[in-house]
Motif scaffolding. Sequence first.
Motif, PDB file in Angstrom:
ATOM      1  N   LEU A 171       0.817  -0.788   0.219  1.00 11.00           N
ATOM      2  CA  LEU A 171      -0.001  -0.281   0.164  1.00 11.00           C
ATOM      3  C   LEU A 171       0.827   1.363   0.215  1.00 11.00           C
ATOM      4  CD1 LEU A 171      -2.656   0.833   0.248  1.00 11.00           C
ATOM      5  CD2 LEU A 171      -2.458   1.641   2.509  1.00 11.00           C
ATOM      6  N   GLU A 172       1.804   1.635   0.936  1.00  7.93           N
ATOM      7  CA  GLU A 172       3.059   2.164   0.628  1.00  7.93           C
ATOM      8  C   GLU A 172       3.211   2.379  -0.656  1.00  7.93           C
ATOM      9  OE1 GLU A 172       4.132   2.568   5.757  1.00  7.93           O
ATOM     10  OE2 GLU A 172       4.954   1.113   4.258  1.00  7.93           O
ATOM     11  N   VAL A 173       3.723   0.884  -1.452  1.00  5.78           N
ATOM     12  CA  VAL A 173       4.766   2.068  -2.401  1.00  5.78           C
ATOM     13  C   VAL A 173       3.471   2.718  -3.777  1.00  5.78           C
ATOM     14  CG1 VAL A 173       5.868   0.436  -4.514  1.00  5.78           C
ATOM     15  CG2 VAL A 173       6.308  -0.162  -2.263  1.00  5.78           C
ATOM     16  N   GLU A 174       2.208   1.610  -3.020  1.00  6.22           N
ATOM     17  CA  GLU A 174       1.474   2.724  -4.485  1.00  6.22           C
ATOM     18  C   GLU A 174       0.813   3.992  -4.009  1.00  6.22           C
ATOM     19  OE1 GLU A 174      -3.185   1.551  -4.769  1.00  6.22           O
ATOM     20  OE2 GLU A 174      -2.609   0.010  -4.532  1.00  6.22           O
ATOM     21  N   ASN A 175       1.142   4.282  -2.892  1.00  4.89           N
ATOM     22  CA  ASN A 175       0.326   5.440  -2.655  1.00  4.89           C
ATOM     23  C   ASN A 175       1.520   6.479  -3.194  1.00  4.89           C
ATOM     24  OD1 ASN A 175      -1.570   4.985  -1.625  1.00  4.89           O
ATOM     25  ND2 ASN A 175      -1.034   5.219   0.885  1.00  4.89           N
ATOM     26  N   LEU A 176       3.130   6.329  -2.492  1.00  2.19           N
ATOM     27  CA  LEU A 176       4.054   6.375  -3.724  1.00  2.19           C
ATOM     28  C   LEU A 176       3.997   7.401  -4.831  1.00  2.19           C
ATOM     29  CD1 LEU A 176       7.089   5.759  -1.476  1.00  2.19           C
ATOM     30  CD2 LEU A 176       7.050   8.132  -2.038  1.00  2.19           C
ATOM     31  N   ILE A 186       4.377  10.000  -7.365  1.00  2.00           N
ATOM     32  CA  ILE A 186       5.221  11.081  -7.825  1.00  2.00           C
ATOM     33  C   ILE A 186       4.961  11.185  -9.558  1.00  2.00           C
ATOM     34  CG2 ILE A 186       7.044   9.493  -9.096  1.00  2.00           C
ATOM     35  CD1 ILE A 186       7.193   7.648  -6.640  1.00  2.00           C
ATOM     36  N   GLY A 187       3.689   9.654  -9.762  1.00  2.00           N
ATOM     37  CA  GLY A 187       3.249  10.109 -10.781  1.00  2.00           C
ATOM     38  C   GLY A 187       2.368  11.731 -10.862  1.00  2.00           C
ATOM     39  N   GLY A 188       1.308  12.055 -10.022  1.00  2.00           N
ATOM     40  CA  GLY A 188       0.791  13.240  -9.913  1.00  2.00           C
ATOM     41  C   GLY A 188       2.246  14.722  -9.879  1.00  2.00           C
ATOM     42  N   HIS A 189       3.086  14.391  -9.058  1.00  2.00           N
ATOM     43  CA  HIS A 189       4.283  15.036  -9.124  1.00  2.00           C
ATOM     44  C   HIS A 189       4.724  15.410 -10.700  1.00  2.00           C
ATOM     45  CE1 HIS A 189       4.143  15.072  -5.071  1.00  2.00           C
ATOM     46  NE2 HIS A 189       4.938  16.402  -5.215  1.00  2.00           N
ATOM     47  N   GLY A 190       4.977  14.562 -11.771  1.00  5.01           N
ATOM     48  CA  GLY A 190       5.568  14.203 -12.991  1.00  5.01           C
ATOM     49  C   GLY A 190       4.275  15.576 -13.536  1.00  5.01           C
ATOM     50  N   LEU A 191       2.676  14.476 -13.216  1.00  7.68           N
ATOM     51  CA  LEU A 191       2.023  15.655 -14.049  1.00  7.68           C
ATOM     52  C   LEU A 191       1.535  16.800 -13.940  1.00  7.68           C
ATOM     53  CD1 LEU A 191      -0.436  15.479 -15.880  1.00  7.68           C
ATOM     54  CD2 LEU A 191      -2.261  14.785 -13.852  1.00  7.68           C
ATOM     55  N   VAL A 192       1.723  17.583 -12.992  1.00  9.25           N
ATOM     56  CA  VAL A 192       2.087  18.675 -12.315  1.00  9.25           C
ATOM     57  C   VAL A 192       3.273  18.933 -13.092  1.00  9.25           C
ATOM     58  CG1 VAL A 192       2.293  20.191 -10.331  1.00  9.25           C
ATOM     59  CG2 VAL A 192       0.269  18.736 -10.233  1.00  9.25           C
ATOM     60  N   THR A 193       4.171  18.775 -12.986  1.00  7.90           N
ATOM     61  CA  THR A 193       5.863  19.031 -13.418  1.00  7.90           C
ATOM     62  C   THR A 193       5.300  19.798 -15.346  1.00  7.90           C
ATOM     63  OG1 THR A 193       6.887  18.000 -11.924  1.00  7.90           O
ATOM     64  CG2 THR A 193       8.114  19.008 -14.581  1.00  7.90           C
ATOM     65  N   LYS A 194       4.440  18.794 -15.825  1.00  9.15           N
ATOM     66  CA  LYS A 194       4.173  18.888 -17.209  1.00  9.15           C
ATOM     67  C   LYS A 194       3.335  19.830 -17.488  1.00  9.15           C
ATOM     68  CE  LYS A 194       4.962  14.095 -18.712  1.00  9.15           C
ATOM     69  NZ  LYS A 194       4.935  13.094 -19.262  1.00  9.15           N
ATOM     70  N   LYS A 195       3.022  19.747 -16.852  1.00 10.91           N
ATOM     71  CA  LYS A 195       1.487  20.396 -16.666  1.00 10.91           C
ATOM     72  C   LYS A 195       1.888  22.888 -16.520  1.00 10.91           C
ATOM     73  CE  LYS A 195      -2.806  17.956 -15.964  1.00 10.91           C
ATOM     74  NZ  LYS A 195      -4.280  19.353 -14.917  1.00 10.91           N
ATOM     75  N   GLN A 217      11.348  13.848  -7.910  1.00 10.59           N
ATOM     76  CA  GLN A 217      12.468  12.502  -7.457  1.00 10.59           C
ATOM     77  C   GLN A 217      13.096  12.240  -6.339  1.00 10.59           C
ATOM     78  OE1 GLN A 217      15.483  15.789  -9.254  1.00 10.59           O
ATOM     79  NE2 GLN A 217      15.033  14.879 -11.520  1.00 10.59           N
ATOM     80  N   HIS A 218      12.723  13.121  -5.212  1.00 11.85           N
ATOM     81  CA  HIS A 218      12.935  13.444  -3.751  1.00 11.85           C
ATOM     82  C   HIS A 218      12.113  11.264  -4.038  1.00 11.85           C
ATOM     83  CE1 HIS A 218      14.655  13.207   0.050  1.00 11.85           C
ATOM     84  NE2 HIS A 218      12.545  13.672   0.545  1.00 11.85           N
ATOM     85  N   LEU A 219      11.335  11.346  -3.765  1.00  6.12           N
ATOM     86  CA  LEU A 219      10.220  10.410  -3.494  1.00  6.12           C
ATOM     87  C   LEU A 219      10.211   9.879  -4.508  1.00  6.12           C
ATOM     88  CD1 LEU A 219       6.591  12.259  -4.129  1.00  6.12           C
ATOM     89  CD2 LEU A 219       8.006  11.689  -1.118  1.00  6.12           C
ATOM     90  N   MET A 220      11.138   9.380  -5.059  1.00  2.00           N
ATOM     91  CA  MET A 220      11.350   8.010  -5.771  1.00  2.00           C
ATOM     92  C   MET A 220      12.524   7.344  -5.014  1.00  2.00           C
ATOM     93  SD  MET A 220      11.326   9.687 -10.065  1.00  2.00           S
ATOM     94  CE  MET A 220      12.286   8.181 -10.834  1.00  2.00           C
ATOM     95  N   THR A 221      13.203   8.537  -4.416  1.00  2.15           N
ATOM     96  CA  THR A 221      14.035   7.688  -3.612  1.00  2.15           C
ATOM     97  C   THR A 221      14.020   6.686  -2.665  1.00  2.15           C
ATOM     98  OG1 THR A 221      14.600   9.395  -2.134  1.00  2.15           O
ATOM     99  CG2 THR A 221      15.556   9.899  -4.137  1.00  2.15           C
ATOM    100  N   PHE A 222      12.754   6.624  -2.648  1.00  5.80           N
ATOM    101  CA  PHE A 222      12.431   6.086  -1.356  1.00  5.80           C
ATOM    102  C   PHE A 222      11.972   4.580  -1.743  1.00  5.80           C
ATOM    103  CE2 PHE A 222      10.793  10.285   0.482  1.00  5.80           C
ATOM    104  CZ  PHE A 222      11.897   9.780   1.636  1.00  5.80           C
ATOM    105  N   LEU A 223      11.247   4.546  -3.429  1.00  3.11           N
ATOM    106  CA  LEU A 223      11.197   3.148  -3.799  1.00  3.11           C
ATOM    107  C   LEU A 223      12.741   2.336  -4.275  1.00  3.11           C
ATOM    108  CD1 LEU A 223       8.672   4.618  -6.926  1.00  3.11           C
ATOM    109  CD2 LEU A 223       7.976   2.990  -4.212  1.00  3.11           C
ATOM    110  N   GLY A 224      14.237   2.974  -3.873  1.00  2.11           N
ATOM    111  CA  GLY A 224      14.270   2.350  -4.107  1.00  2.11           C
ATOM    112  C   GLY A 224      15.792   2.885  -4.337  1.00  2.11           C
TER     113      GLY A 224
END
Length: 61
Positions: A7-12, A16-25, A54-61
């Motif tokens: 669940l934590e990985v799914e939420n992360l 991460i996807g949300g931040h990517g979308l905001v960045t593009k917009k 990018q910071h959130l991605m560090t928590f994935l691995g």
Amino acid sequence: MNNLTELEVENLRHLIGGHGLVTKKLETYAQNCQDAELKIILQRDAQAAKQAQQHLMTFLG
């Protein structure tokens, strides 16, 4: 680092996807913006969203 639950990985990944979308917009808004001051603000916010992603991605691995 602690092991993350599924669940934590799914939420992360969702965050991460949300931040990517905001960045593009924000980058698109900045490219199309005529006001120089607003353009700078949008670019700065896009960069902040990208850094947060990018910071959130560090928590994935």
